[in-house]
Scaffold this motif. Structure first.
Motif, PDB file in Angstrom:
ATOM      1  N   LEU A 176       0.776  -1.162   0.109  1.00 17.12           N
ATOM      2  CA  LEU A 176      -0.270  -0.123   0.249  1.00 17.12           C
ATOM      3  C   LEU A 176       0.888   1.163   0.138  1.00 17.12           C
ATOM      4  N   CYS A 177       0.344   2.601  -0.507  1.00 17.65           N
ATOM      5  CA  CYS A 177       0.978   3.966  -0.572  1.00 17.65           C
ATOM      6  C   CYS A 177       0.060   4.886  -0.599  1.00 17.65           C
ATOM      7  N   PHE A 178       0.961   5.627   0.939  1.00 17.19           N
ATOM      8  CA  PHE A 178       0.443   7.078   1.392  1.00 17.19           C
ATOM      9  C   PHE A 178       0.900   7.848   1.560  1.00 17.19           C
ATOM     10  N   SER A 179      -0.093   9.039   1.183  1.00 16.99           N
ATOM     11  CA  SER A 179       0.901  10.209   1.688  1.00 16.99           C
ATOM     12  C   SER A 179       0.012  11.303   2.340  1.00 16.99           C
ATOM     13  N   SER A 180       1.227  12.265   3.122  1.00 16.18           N
ATOM     14  CA  SER A 180       1.349  13.214   4.051  1.00 16.18           C
ATOM     15  C   SER A 180       2.232  14.034   3.678  1.00 16.18           C
ATOM     16  N   LYS A 181       1.450  15.545   4.390  1.00 14.35           N
ATOM     17  CA  LYS A 181       2.678  16.417   4.285  1.00 14.35           C
ATOM     18  C   LYS A 181       2.112  17.466   5.307  1.00 14.35           C
ATOM     19  N   ASP A 182       1.395  16.455   6.481  1.00 17.00           N
ATOM     20  CA  ASP A 182       1.041  16.826   8.054  1.00 17.00           C
ATOM     21  C   ASP A 182       0.664  16.572   8.410  1.00 17.00           C
ATOM     22  N   MET A 183       1.535  15.345   8.420  1.00 22.57           N
ATOM     23  CA  MET A 183       1.645  13.525   9.237  1.00 22.57           C
ATOM     24  C   MET A 183       0.068  13.039  10.092  1.00 22.57           C
ATOM     25  N   THR A 184      -1.115  13.976   9.510  1.00 23.62           N
ATOM     26  CA  THR A 184      -2.519  12.929  10.265  1.00 23.62           C
ATOM     27  C   THR A 184      -2.596  13.260   9.157  1.00 23.62           C
ATOM     28  N   ASP A 185      -3.194  14.129   8.036  1.00 22.98           N
ATOM     29  CA  ASP A 185      -4.175  13.285   6.890  1.00 22.98           C
ATOM     30  C   ASP A 185      -3.067  12.830   5.816  1.00 22.98           C
ATOM     31  N   TRP A 186      -3.601  11.534   6.160  1.00 17.96           N
ATOM     32  CA  TRP A 186      -3.130  10.662   4.781  1.00 17.96           C
ATOM     33  C   TRP A 186      -3.947  10.032   3.533  1.00 17.96           C
ATOM     34  N   MET A 187      -3.135  10.629   2.016  1.00 21.95           N
ATOM     35  CA  MET A 187      -3.888  10.144   1.237  1.00 21.95           C
ATOM     36  C   MET A 187      -3.704   8.744   1.372  1.00 21.95           C
ATOM     37  N   GLU A 188      -4.473   8.108   0.682  1.00 26.80           N
ATOM     38  CA  GLU A 188      -4.280   6.808   0.025  1.00 26.80           C
ATOM     39  C   GLU A 188      -4.129   6.475  -1.519  1.00 26.80           C
ATOM     40  N   HIS A 189      -3.210   6.182  -2.160  1.00 29.05           N
ATOM     41  CA  HIS A 189      -2.753   5.989  -3.207  1.00 29.05           C
ATOM     42  C   HIS A 189      -3.449   4.521  -4.078  1.00 29.05           C
ATOM     43  N   PRO A 190      -3.277   4.236  -5.206  1.00 32.46           N
ATOM     44  CA  PRO A 190      -3.921   2.525  -5.761  1.00 32.46           C
ATOM     45  C   PRO A 190      -2.890   2.242  -5.145  1.00 32.46           C
ATOM     46  N   SER A 191      -2.395   0.533  -4.883  1.00 33.19           N
ATOM     47  CA  SER A 191      -1.919   0.094  -5.183  1.00 33.19           C
ATOM     48  C   SER A 191      -0.510   0.070  -6.204  1.00 33.19           C
ATOM     49  N   PRO A 192       0.944   0.225  -5.543  1.00 30.07           N
ATOM     50  CA  PRO A 192       1.032   0.157  -7.111  1.00 30.07           C
ATOM     51  C   PRO A 192       2.057  -0.851  -6.941  1.00 30.07           C
ATOM     52  N   LEU A 193       2.663  -1.216  -6.419  1.00 31.14           N
ATOM     53  CA  LEU A 193       2.893  -3.158  -6.733  1.00 31.14           C
ATOM     54  C   LEU A 193       2.671  -3.553  -5.860  1.00 31.14           C
ATOM     55  N   ARG A 194       2.704  -5.024  -6.400  1.00 30.27           N
ATOM     56  CA  ARG A 194       2.169  -6.891  -6.493  1.00 30.27           C
ATOM     57  C   ARG A 194       3.337  -7.439  -6.081  1.00 30.27           C
ATOM     58  N   ALA A 195       2.863  -8.679  -5.415  1.00 32.76           N
ATOM     59  CA  ALA A 195       4.132  -9.779  -5.768  1.00 32.76           C
ATOM     60  C   ALA A 195       4.543  -9.919  -6.620  1.00 32.76           C
TER      61      ALA A 195
END
Length: 305
Positions: A53-72
């Motif tokens: 899974l991949c998430f991003s944040s600019k403030d450490m509490t609002d986490w934006m979820e991105h589509p799964s960028p990689l699978r095994a």
């Protein structure tokens, strides 16, 4: 594409899915958080992990979820199992080092996927594993190739650390996709797995899962090749979970310790959840023991673009 933002106050920071084995990257005033994804249903005590899974944040509490960028199974030579990983950026390219089960060589293996974007998509441009079990100095442990950690030193030389039961390391070539030295061992007290390496000032730090169930311990050195001095426990047992995998980052002038526990409903060793707490250093460079909290970390002011 509309991306969902999760505003989470307190730990765990991801609550709509189970997440584990965190690694994080600070890039362009943003924290990119990459995690494993436990999918074992309640009552199943085994690892079921197919993607990351991949998430991003600019403030450490609002986490934006991105589509799964990689699978095994995006690695054509792998049979599955999305174990712990490390993402690092070099010259605008993002390299994602993963541990998976090899389809044709006994044991686990480490691969690397590449992207021009921190949220992917990532592709296995090598088309083969970077490290396989048959490359190791004699080791009967089929899980020996787990949990890669990467450091690019101040002079540009990159290193990879990994292991389960035994800690290994080697140099990487400038292309970040080939080894550039023999594989060497490091003797670390109580080493289980889950290594994280970082550098701060003149000190190198190796943090790792210690004993079983795993606490997190760490060692320090003024040379990447050691000797490493064991400095004790960094993090006590995480709640309701046998394992841990530390990640340490600096963001907007503060240090953060990222880890997992089993705190969510029906959680446990196979349904884990990522948490974040503050990390503090002593004047001599040692790290203070992490205080795990349910409150977690506070929102920080978003940096100006």
């Amino acid at each position: 594409m509309n991306l969902e933002v999760h505003n989470i106050v307190g730990n765990p920071i991801i609550r709509h899915k189970y997440s584990c084995d965190p690694t994080a990257l600070v890039y362009n005033n943003t924290v990119y958080l990459y995690t494993g994804h436990d999918e074992a249903p309640p009552g199943t005590e085994d690892y079921v992990m197919n993607d990351w899974l991949c998430f991003s944040s600019k403030d450490m509490t609002d986490w934006m979820e991105h589509p799964s960028p990689l699978r095994a199974r995006d690695f054509s030579w792998a049979s599955g199992d999305a174990y712990a990983t490390k993402v690092i950026q070099r010259d605008g390219i993002f390299y994602w080092y993963v541990a998976v089960t090899h389809a044709s060589v006994d044991g686990k293996a480490i691969g690397v996927a590449v992207s021009e974007n921190p949220t992917g998509p990532f592709n296995d441009v090598r088309g083969s594993a970077l490290i396989t079990h048959d490359m190791l100095p004699f080791n009967s442990n089929e899980k020996a190739n787990l949990d890669p950690g990467i450091l690019i030193d101040d002079d540009g030389q990159a290193f990879i650390f990994w292991g389960n039961g035994t800690c290994y390391y080697a140099k990487l070539k400038d292309n970040m996709m080939e080894l550039d030295s023999d594989i060497k061992k490091i003797n670390l007290p109580g080493f289980e797995e889950g290594i994280h390496i970082h550098k701060r000032g003149e000190w190198y730090y190796l943090s790792y899962g210690f004993g079983m169930p795993e606490k997190v311990a760490y060692a320090m050195s003024k040379s990447i090749s050691g000797p490493w001095e064991f400095r004790g426990i960094l993090n006590e047992l995480a709640g309701n979970c046998q394992t841990n995998r530390p990640c340490i980052i600096e963001f907007n002038g503060r240090s953060y310790f990222i880890y997992h526990n089993g705190a969510l409903k029906n959680g446990g060793s196979h349904r884990r959840s990522v948490c974040i707490d503050y990390l503090y250093y002593n004047a001599d460079g040692t790290m203070k023991r992490v205080l795990m909290t349910s409150e977690g970390v506070a929102t920080i002011a978003c940096p100006k673009e």
